[in-house]
Design an enzyme around this catalytic site. Sequence first.
Site, PDB file in Angstrom:
ATOM      1  N   TYR A 120      40.265  40.389  44.514  1.00  0.00           N
ATOM      2  CA  TYR A 120      40.087  40.858  43.251  1.00  0.00           C
ATOM      3  C   TYR A 120      38.861  41.817  43.358  1.00  0.00           C
ATOM      4  O   TYR A 120      37.936  41.824  43.978  1.00  0.00           O
ATOM      5  CB  TYR A 120      39.999  39.554  42.112  1.00  0.00           C
ATOM      6  CG  TYR A 120      41.092  39.111  41.677  1.00  0.00           C
ATOM      7  CD1 TYR A 120      41.865  39.494  40.859  1.00  0.00           C
ATOM      8  CD2 TYR A 120      41.676  37.982  42.563  1.00  0.00           C
ATOM      9  CE1 TYR A 120      42.941  38.659  40.195  1.00  0.00           C
ATOM     10  CE2 TYR A 120      42.843  37.376  42.202  1.00  0.00           C
ATOM     11  CZ  TYR A 120      43.490  37.719  41.172  1.00  0.00           C
ATOM     12  OH  TYR A 120      44.465  36.964  40.762  1.00  0.00           O
ATOM     13  N   ASP A 147      46.357  36.602  34.273  1.00  0.00           N
ATOM     14  CA  ASP A 147      46.422  36.089  32.850  1.00  0.00           C
ATOM     15  C   ASP A 147      46.582  37.320  32.143  1.00  0.00           C
ATOM     16  O   ASP A 147      46.718  38.422  32.653  1.00  0.00           O
ATOM     17  CB  ASP A 147      45.036  35.589  32.508  1.00  0.00           C
ATOM     18  CG  ASP A 147      44.632  34.187  33.198  1.00  0.00           C
ATOM     19  OD1 ASP A 147      45.676  33.298  33.431  1.00  0.00           O
ATOM     20  OD2 ASP A 147      43.503  33.874  33.198  1.00  0.00           O
TER      21      ASP A 147
END
Length: 284
Positions: free
Chosen positions: A124, A63
């Site tokens: 992540y 994003d």
Amino acid sequence: MSDDVQPGFVRVRLDLSYDGKDFSGWAKQAHGRRTVQGDIEDALKTVTRSKETYELTVAGRTDAGVHARGQVAHVDLPVELWAEHGEKLLRRLAGRLSHDVRVWRLSEAPSGFNARFSAIWRRYAYRVTDNPGGVDPLLRGHVLWHDWALDMDAMNAAAERLVGEHDFAAYCKKREGATTIRTLQELRWERRPGGVLEATVKADAFCHNMVRSLVGALLFVGDGHRPVDWPAKVLAAGVRDSAVHVVRPHGLTLEEVGYPADELLAARNREARNKRTLPGAGCC
């Protein structure tokens, strides 16, 4: 769905990284917004003097504001173009791309490779500091400041209850026709030297906003606003909870993408395209 490389083309793997601050995410968008995909495709078109744009497929679409250290993509290029430019392409891209995005490696992909569908996990990291003085100015673009003291043991106790295969609908922004079933392989917090708390979040795949929603829930546990069992109860409820805060994107970095051995790539590619259901779930 066939993913065969068309005759006369070669599939090239790109390993890359970027600082997400000034990007409107990975995927190309209308209205001229700057994206990672758009920048790399434009640079590739320019340095190879091509008339057409060759589209990239990425392992994980990040994003706006999210960073990547170990992102992976692929592109199918004409054999002649790859033969002519391949050896010099990396240096030419370095000269063309802005300094906040780098391609580190270009290689001919093995048979069956698909940057998105062949991946077996993505890892992540989310970084937070609870230092009452705030964030180190040199880290401010990559670390979230949480203005409450955080209990890491409580956060890890809550995280343990979320690991495994679940429907993460409560922590995802629903997309039409997409499943929210994921296998969360690892979710844990460590306090690094300097006091920064780092969450490692590893799964076979992630749905939209999943990592930042999970982190937001665990921060509420860490600062004492919610009990240890609250994130698991939200998960079990299976619906978005307005109390789950989606934390800001700048603390999130895609660190690494994992792939199986070359001989297993094609099988993984096919498997990953199947829509999943949980054991015991009905078909309708």
